[in-house]
Write an enzyme that holds these catalytic residues in place. Structure first.
Site, PDB file in Angstrom:
ATOM      1  N   SER A 143      -4.786  11.687 -10.112  1.00 48.00           N
ATOM      2  CA  SER A 143      -4.649  12.126  -8.786  1.00 48.00           C
ATOM      3  C   SER A 143      -3.859  13.194  -7.772  1.00 48.00           C
ATOM      4  O   SER A 143      -2.547  13.680  -9.414  1.00 48.00           O
ATOM      5  CB  SER A 143      -3.713  10.958  -8.730  1.00 48.00           C
ATOM      6  OG  SER A 143      -3.586  10.961  -6.848  1.00 48.00           O
ATOM      7  N   TYR A 156       2.848   4.436  -8.577  1.00 43.91           N
ATOM      8  CA  TYR A 156       1.497   5.257  -8.480  1.00 43.91           C
ATOM      9  C   TYR A 156       1.765   6.745  -9.764  1.00 43.91           C
ATOM     10  O   TYR A 156       0.254   6.811 -10.346  1.00 43.91           O
ATOM     11  CB  TYR A 156       0.332   5.488  -7.425  1.00 43.91           C
ATOM     12  CG  TYR A 156      -0.754   6.083  -7.552  1.00 43.91           C
ATOM     13  CD1 TYR A 156      -2.049   5.278  -7.859  1.00 43.91           C
ATOM     14  CD2 TYR A 156      -0.635   6.997  -6.495  1.00 43.91           C
ATOM     15  CE1 TYR A 156      -3.084   5.628  -7.960  1.00 43.91           C
ATOM     16  CE2 TYR A 156      -2.295   7.724  -6.973  1.00 43.91           C
ATOM     17  CZ  TYR A 156      -3.152   6.874  -6.872  1.00 43.91           C
ATOM     18  OH  TYR A 156      -4.490   7.182  -6.930  1.00 43.91           O
TER      19      TYR A 156
HETATM   20  N1  LIG Z   1      -9.227   7.086  -1.918  1.00 43.07           N
HETATM   21  C1  LIG Z   1      -8.789   7.973  -2.904  1.00 43.07           C
HETATM   22  O1  LIG Z   1      -8.387   9.370  -1.404  1.00 43.07           O
HETATM   23  C2  LIG Z   1      -8.276   8.605  -4.572  1.00 43.07           C
HETATM   24  C3  LIG Z   1      -6.981   9.792  -4.268  1.00 43.07           C
HETATM   25  C4  LIG Z   1      -6.832  10.021  -5.968  1.00 43.07           C
HETATM   26  C5  LIG Z   1      -7.122   9.107  -6.903  1.00 43.07           C
HETATM   27  N2  LIG Z   1      -8.096   8.028  -6.932  1.00 43.07           N
HETATM   28  C6  LIG Z   1      -7.944   7.409  -7.558  1.00 43.07           C
HETATM   29  O2  LIG Z   1      -9.648   7.097  -7.544  1.00 43.07           O
HETATM   30  C7  LIG Z   1      -9.920   6.429  -8.350  1.00 43.07           C
HETATM   31  C8  LIG Z   1     -10.723   4.711  -7.531  1.00 43.07           C
HETATM   32  O3  LIG Z   1     -10.660   5.021  -6.456  1.00 43.07           O
HETATM   33  P1  LIG Z   1     -11.144   4.261  -4.842  1.00 43.07           P
HETATM   34  O4  LIG Z   1     -10.344   5.452  -3.725  1.00 43.07           O
HETATM   35  O5  LIG Z   1     -12.049   4.416  -5.125  1.00 43.07           O
HETATM   36  O6  LIG Z   1     -10.743   2.965  -5.260  1.00 43.07           O
HETATM   37  P2  LIG Z   1     -11.375   1.156  -4.524  1.00 43.07           P
HETATM   38  O7  LIG Z   1     -10.315   0.270  -3.915  1.00 43.07           O
HETATM   39  O8  LIG Z   1     -12.495   1.578  -3.858  1.00 43.07           O
HETATM   40  O9  LIG Z   1     -11.932   1.047  -5.548  1.00 43.07           O
HETATM   41  C9  LIG Z   1     -11.107   0.620  -6.734  1.00 43.07           C
HETATM   42  C10 LIG Z   1     -11.603  -0.726  -8.151  1.00 43.07           C
HETATM   43  O10 LIG Z   1     -10.553  -0.930  -8.576  1.00 43.07           O
HETATM   44  C11 LIG Z   1     -10.674  -1.721  -9.233  1.00 43.07           C
HETATM   45  N3  LIG Z   1      -9.902  -2.734  -9.746  1.00 43.07           N
HETATM   46  C12 LIG Z   1      -8.975  -2.813  -9.189  1.00 43.07           C
HETATM   47  N4  LIG Z   1      -7.584  -3.413 -10.430  1.00 43.07           N
HETATM   48  C13 LIG Z   1      -8.290  -3.763 -11.578  1.00 43.07           C
HETATM   49  C14 LIG Z   1      -8.213  -3.892 -12.737  1.00 43.07           C
HETATM   50  N5  LIG Z   1      -6.807  -5.034 -13.333  1.00 43.07           N
HETATM   51  N6  LIG Z   1      -9.691  -4.162 -13.790  1.00 43.07           N
HETATM   52  C15 LIG Z   1     -10.647  -3.626 -13.112  1.00 43.07           C
HETATM   53  N7  LIG Z   1     -10.886  -3.506 -11.970  1.00 43.07           N
HETATM   54  C16 LIG Z   1     -10.241  -3.223 -10.932  1.00 43.07           C
HETATM   55  C17 LIG Z   1     -10.938  -3.087  -7.307  1.00 43.07           C
HETATM   56  O11 LIG Z   1     -11.348  -3.575  -7.922  1.00 43.07           O
HETATM   57  C18 LIG Z   1     -12.278  -2.151  -7.249  1.00 43.07           C
HETATM   58  O12 LIG Z   1     -13.330  -1.832  -7.290  1.00 43.07           O
HETATM   59  C19 LIG Z   1      -8.748   5.163  -8.897  1.00 43.07           C
HETATM   60  O13 LIG Z   1      -8.236   5.798 -10.523  1.00 43.07           O
HETATM   61  C20 LIG Z   1      -7.456   5.882  -7.835  1.00 43.07           C
HETATM   62  O14 LIG Z   1      -6.642   6.408  -8.262  1.00 43.07           O
HETATM   63  C21 LIG Z   1      -8.356   7.937  -5.013  1.00 43.07           C
END
Ligand SMILES: NC(=O)c1ccc[n+]([C@@H]2O[C@H](COP(=O)([O-])OP(=O)(O)OC[C@H]3O[C@@H](n4cnc5c(N)ncnc54)[C@H](O)[C@@H]3O)[C@@H](O)[C@H]2O)c1
Length: 251
Positions: A143, A156
């Site tokens: 991130s 985080y």
């Molecule tokens: N959306 C953003 O703005 C953003 C920015 C920077 C980084 N990220 C990173 O992108 C990645 C995806 O994020 P997203 O926004 O798609 O989130 P999201 O909430 O849409 O998806 C996250 C998924 O992880 C699953 N999850 C949570 N805990 C878990 C566990 N213990 N074991 C297995 N699965 C688990 C959830 O069920 C969910 O399906 C993450 O690593 C997040 O940190 C997202």
């Protein structure tokens, strides 16, 4: 394009958001996909979307913080598809709006367990199979919070900083055995996880005032980078963290 024809690919956190879009795109390019998530209904939804589109996928109900479940996730993919070529460690958990003094020890521990240890466990169990199969690619989701401060997101940010460092360690230790390991560092991306952020004017101002491309990211913006890093086109890249953030960090 069929950059991944016949490749066995595991994506964690693939029930939702970035992981789901990445799984759909790997499948469209010919991959044999393992959709891993602890959300069973969501994982099956992604599998149904892939198979409905003519692709190949199976669900793995996995909590990435649990070593036995991560080992079963990897062994299940190898048993089903005969090999493992790509691992995308993407699942995360973290509480929003917590500066250090407001973060409980339980929140800290769970954030590290899912967001950092989950990546470690995925690498630990996948690497021996990849080495045995002649090599592979690992793409971890970091991130921009790992690279510059974000308000009240301490656990985080620390976990994602660990992901960046772990990415380099895996690249260093296993590069000569055919494994490339890179990370993608998304900025603000619209997913179910960030819906509360989009409703928070103060946080939105902080995150969007320096967006040089004039919009927030979509899951496809990140999925495109993940597929590139996993593909042979990125064959000369390892140990890197690729920022995909609409230019916010450099502004
Ligand atoms: N959306 C953003 O703005 C953003 C920015 C920077 C980084 N990220 C990173 O992108 C990645 C995806 O994020 P997203 O926004 O798609 O989130 P999201 O909430 O849409 O998806 C996250 C998924 O992880 C699953 N999850 C949570 N805990 C878990 C566990 N213990 N074991 C297995 N699965 C688990 C959830 O069920 C969910 O399906 C993450 O690593 C997040 O940190 C997202």
């Amino acid at each position: 394009m069929t950059r991944f024809a016949g490749s066995s690919v595991i994506i964690t956190g693939a029930a939702s958001g970035i992981g789901r879009e990445t799984a759909l795109r790997f499948a469209r390019e010919g991959a044999l996909v393992t959709v891993a998530d602890r959300d069973e209904a969501g994982a099956r939804g992604t599998v149904d979307a892939i198979t409905g589109d003519g692709g190949t996928a199976r669900a793995s109900v996995t909590d990435v913080a649990e070593r036995t479940e991560v080992r079963a996730m990897v062994e299940g993919a190898v048993a089903a598809y005969g090999r493992l070529d790509v691992l995308h460690n993407n699942a995360y958990w973290a509480p929003l709006n917590r500066a250090v003094a407001d973060t409980s020890e339980e929140e800290w521990s769970r954030t590290i367990a899912v967001t950092l240890t989950g990546v470690f466990l995925g690498c630990k169990f996948a690497i021996p199979h990849m080495v045995a199969g002649g090599g592979g690619a690992i793409v971890n989701t970091a991130s921009t919070a790992a690279l510059a401060a974000t308000p009240a997101f301490a656990a985080y940010a620390a976990a994602k900083g660990g992901v960046v460092a772990l990415t380099r360690s895996v690249a260093f230790d296993y590069g000569r055995r055919g494994i490339r390991c890179n990370a993608v560092a998304p900025g603000l991306v619209r997913t179910p996880a960030t819906e509360p952020v989009f409703r928070d004017p103060e946080r939105m101002r902080f995150l969007t005032e320096k967006l040089l491309v004039g919009r927030a990211g979509e899951p496809g913006d990140i999925a495109a980078a993940v597929l590139f890093l996993a593909s042979a086109e990125a064959g000369f890249m390892t140990g890197q963290t690729m920022v995909v953030d609409g230019g916010r960090l450099i502004a």
